[in-house]
Design an enzyme around this catalytic site. Structure first.
Site, PDB file in Angstrom:
ATOM      1  N   SER A 169       0.225  -1.302   0.351  1.00 29.66           N
ATOM      2  CA  SER A 169      -0.014  -0.301  -0.123  1.00 29.66           C
ATOM      3  C   SER A 169       0.918   1.302  -0.024  1.00 29.66           C
ATOM      4  O   SER A 169       1.983   1.612   0.455  1.00 29.66           O
ATOM      5  CB  SER A 169      -0.961   0.200   1.544  1.00 29.66           C
ATOM      6  OG  SER A 169      -0.107   0.837   2.174  1.00 29.66           O
ATOM      7  N   ASP A 170       0.229   2.542  -0.898  1.00 27.89           N
ATOM      8  CA  ASP A 170       1.267   3.775  -0.449  1.00 27.89           C
ATOM      9  C   ASP A 170       1.022   4.084   1.151  1.00 27.89           C
ATOM     10  O   ASP A 170      -0.180   3.101   1.225  1.00 27.89           O
ATOM     11  CB  ASP A 170       0.159   4.416  -1.445  1.00 27.89           C
ATOM     12  CG  ASP A 170       1.767   6.130  -0.759  1.00 27.89           C
ATOM     13  OD1 ASP A 170       2.837   5.724  -0.880  1.00 27.89           O
ATOM     14  OD2 ASP A 170       1.428   6.914  -2.584  1.00 27.89           O
ATOM     15  N   TRP A 171       2.102   4.687   1.666  1.00 25.36           N
ATOM     16  CA  TRP A 171       1.536   4.799   3.335  1.00 25.36           C
ATOM     17  C   TRP A 171       0.705   5.580   3.579  1.00 25.36           C
ATOM     18  O   TRP A 171       0.935   6.400   3.524  1.00 25.36           O
ATOM     19  CB  TRP A 171       3.578   5.964   3.600  1.00 25.36           C
ATOM     20  CG  TRP A 171       4.286   4.811   3.524  1.00 25.36           C
ATOM     21  CD1 TRP A 171       5.663   4.691   4.800  1.00 25.36           C
ATOM     22  CD2 TRP A 171       4.985   3.835   3.059  1.00 25.36           C
ATOM     23  NE1 TRP A 171       6.277   4.324   4.788  1.00 25.36           N
ATOM     24  CE2 TRP A 171       5.830   2.780   3.180  1.00 25.36           C
ATOM     25  CE3 TRP A 171       4.431   3.393   1.942  1.00 25.36           C
ATOM     26  CZ2 TRP A 171       6.774   2.710   2.949  1.00 25.36           C
ATOM     27  CZ3 TRP A 171       5.402   1.875   1.046  1.00 25.36           C
ATOM     28  CH2 TRP A 171       6.561   2.231   1.782  1.00 25.36           C
TER      29      TRP A 171
END
Ligand code: BGC
Length: 735
Positions: A255-257
């Site tokens: 996932s993006d952060w």
């Protein structure tokens, strides 16, 4: 987007071999996975620190260690806060940004740059480097455009694939990001992308497809934004239907952060690892909350097993489990050479009407350099792409180094950025999820004192410009504009640079204008009076040296624009027809008409067109033919260097449907009106880039250049040229 339609075309035996290897790796990973407890499995699928997952020491499974990219390996942070560790052992090679790399149109340089990043990531003990960023430049205002390659899917994938191969050669995973349609920073966490599937598949997805098939990219980062109402990190459509099922991807999806919002949906969407920006690691959606869902039977443990299997497959691919791994290194002299090579080929000579460039180093006894960007180091800015560079040669330093002690180099600042921005707190990431995660900003309001200070700087520069015969202005953007979490409100040059440039050109019409930045700027106020204009990017640690070499002619410029330089942002289809940076929905109503596809189809004049870039020599194009061999199509053409300097030319091939010519949509300069009239009739852009080759030719040398054409269909017109609007020869028939 079927496999056989791509240029991938690998030998069948190779793909069988790949399949067998995949199966072996999968079986081994599954048998290891079966030995893990639920707790251990859960610990592997979410961040246990800001940039790493937890190890399972009992079974010798190491943590997965990640770091940003893409211009170099990022500095070390505390495990649970965005405080820099502050040691002196994490300075690295600072590579040109992806826009600069794309401007080289040189696949080998992309591979070499990827190789440097891979070697340095490994050298710094990383397993996954969070790049390359491959989102399509839908609008020139997107703050992260400098991290991306191009507005064109073909050019983007042609650069991204070798880059990924270069990275992964070092037993480090590339992480192609941000999947998908992450084209603005404003409200980046919540914006819902409304796009028709044709545009999604023809413009925004092809590079991801090629990255995971041809580039065999081991990991993919799912984006923050929503698509069709669902966050990309938990999108069944994107991750399950397209990535896994259609494309057969068995790499790890990260996932993006902070991009996950729901435990169950993320778990079931084939996302493998949840990362975020906060330190409550056990509370992440894919940590304790997901464990509970498994224990109560809401989510099947099989789902977790699949994720863990893919993570273990990744570890196997990287030789993390067998001790046979490459060690890498960082700051090697050869890495700096690659940074220099790429920087040299990235510089774009936009205009040289009176041939003032190159300047003569011998004849230059004194020179005045003006502009903050001449003396500004950009490496530490931009967001997660920031770099703790071993060094950064600024343009001023590069010019001084090149001219040496026999010339007097004077410098005045001419303009200045907002002092508040200069001193901004760099630990922005911990607050990056607030307020939807991104903003749009204009030039900002300025106080009187600052306005007065700028006036003084300007007056000093203009006064001095009159005294010198050689004057170079180096301005443009910096990471206050080209920055993660921020989009520009328009394309205007910041800090009153337009006024300064106007006054400089009036005071000394010989002034050479150099602009550096990651996205185009408006030039209308002064462009007609500037004879020489050079575009540099964030070109890495050797960028200033490369720029000086181009200005003084020891390097012949060969960069070509990887994006349209619009006259103003409203000339871009994302603004003229679609919308950009709306709070809730971004309507991609322009469909496939992105960048030059829109400008060329609807007759809108750019300031400088896609593919444009001049040289100090000239090239002719002759004897074009179309050939077909083994089911592939090739354009062939004789290219001759007719000048007196050795140089490189990028031969560009555009495919056009005959009949979709310049007159098809009327001749109005009013994009919107033409669009409305033409949109119903037009399903395809008048021309699309489908091949290119870069060649080096000595003066008077002539060579037959062969360019493979992707997606060629019978009856199409093959246009061969030096830019999208400088088509030199066309062929329709096979010889
Ligand atoms: C960015 C990613 C980056 C991650 C980790 C996010 O804010 O969107 O591109 O890799 O942070 O720093």
């Amino acid at each position: 987007m079927k496999k056989e339609n791509t240029a991938a075309g690998n030998l069948i035996s190779e793909s069988l071999q790949d399949e067998t290897n995949k199966n072996i790796i999968k079986k081994e990973a599954q048998s290891l996975m079966r030995q893990l407890t639920l707790d251990e499995k859960i610990s592997m699928i979410h961040g246990a620190e800001l940039f790493r997952t937890a190890p399972v020491e009992r079974l010798g499974i190491p943590a997965l260690v990640m770091s940003d990219g893409p211009m170099g390996v990022r500095q070390e942070f505390e495990p649970d806060s965005w405080k820099c560790v502050g040691n002196h052992d994490d300075y690295v090679t600072y590579l040109p940004c992806n826009s600069a790399l794309a401007a080289t149109w040189n696949r080998e340089l992309a591979k070499a740059a990827g190789g440097v990043l891979g070697a340095e990531a490994r050298g710094r003990g990383k397993d996954v480097i969070l790049g390359p960023g491959v989102n399509i430049k839908r609008s020139p205002l997107c703050g992260r455009n400098f991290e991306y390659f191009s507005e064109d899917p073909f050019l983007t994938k042609e650069m991204a694939v070798p880059y990924i191969l270069g990275v992964q050669n070092w037993d480090v995973a590339a992480c192609v990001k941000h999947f998908a349609a992450n084209n603005q920073e404003t409200q980046r966490l919540w914006v819902d992308v409304k796009i028709d599937e044709k545009a999604l598949r023809e413009i925004y997805l092809p590079v991801f497809y090629e990255a995971v098939t041809k580039g065999n990219c081991y990991t993919v980062m799912a984006a923050y934004n929503k698509i069709y109402g669902e966050h990309c990190c938990q999108s069944d459509f994107l991750l399950n239907q397209i990535l896994r099922k259609e494309w057969g991807y068995d790499g790890a999806v990260i996932s993006d952060w902070g991009g996950v919002h729901d435990s169950k949906r993320a778990a079931q969407s084939e996302l493998d690892i949840e990362m975020s920006v906060t330190s409550n690691f056990d509370e992440y959606f894919m940590a304790e909350p997901l464990k509970k869902l498994v224990e109560e039977g809401t989510v099947s443990e099989d789902v977790i097993d699949e994720k863990v299997t893919r993570i273990l497959m990744l570890m196997k691919r990287l030789h993390m489990l067998d001790g046979e791994r490459k060690s890498g290194t960082y700051n090697a002299p050869s890495h700096r050479q690659t940074a220099l090579d790429a920087a040299r080929e990235s510089v774009v000579l936009l205009k040289n009407t009176k041939g003032k460039l190159p300047l003569s180093p011998k004849k230059t006894k004194e020179i005045l350099i003006i502009g903050e960007n001449a003396d500004l180091q950009h490496a530490p800015g931009g967001g997660s792409a920031e770099i703790k560079a071993l060094y950064e040669i600024t343009p001023l330093m590069g010019i001084q180094m090149l001219l040496g002690g026999n010339a007097e180099v004077s410098y005045v600042r001419g303009y200045c950025q907002d002092p508040k921005a200069e001193n901004a707190d760099t630990n922005w990431q911990e607050t990056s999820l607030e307020n939807g995660g991104g903003t749009s900003s204009g030039a900002g309001c300025q106080d009187e004192a600052l306005a007065y200070h700028r006036k003084q700087l300007r007056e000093e520069a203009v006064r001095k410009a009159k005294e010198f015969s050689s004057v170079i202005f180096v301005g443009g953007l910096n990471h206050e504009q080209d920055c993660e979490g921020n989009d520009r409100a328009d394309m205007k040059l910041p800090y009153e640079q337009d006024t300064l440039i106007e006054q400089l050109l009036e005071a000394n019409p010989e002034t050479i204008i150099v602009l550096t930045g990651g996205s185009p700027v408006e030039m209308s106020r002064w462009i007609d009076r500037a004879d020489s204009l050079v575009w540099g990017w964030y070109a890495g640690m050797e960028g200033g040296r490369a720029l000086a070499e181009v200005l003084f002619g020891s390097v012949n410029p060969s960069g070509k624009l990887p994006e349209s330089f619009y006259k103003m942002h409203t000339d871009c289809s994302a603004h003229a027809w679609g919308n950009f940076a709306q709070k809730e929905t971004a309507d991609y109503a322009e469909g496939v008409f992105v960048g030059y596809r829109y400008l060329d189809t609807f007759h809108i004049e750019p300031q400088f067109c896609f593919g444009h870039g001049l040289s100090y020599t000239s090239f002719t194009y002759q004897n074009a033919v179309l050939r077909k061999e083994n089911g592939r199509a090739y354009a062939e053409c004789r290219i001759t260097n007719t000048g007196t300097m050795a140089g490189k030319e990028t031969v560009q091939v555009y495919l056009a449907k005959p009949g979709l010519g310049q007159t098809d949509c009327g001749d109005s300069a009013d994009g919107e009106a033409v669009w409305q009239e033409g949109a119903e009739r037009m399903e395809e852009p008048v021309q699309q880039l489908k091949g290119f080759e870069k060649v080096f030719l000595m003066p008077q040398e002539s060579r037959c250049v062969r360019v493979e054409i992707e997606d060629y269909r019978e009856g199409m017109e093959v246009r061969i040229g030096s830019s999208s609007r400088d088509i030199r020869v066309c062929v329709c028939q096979e010889v």
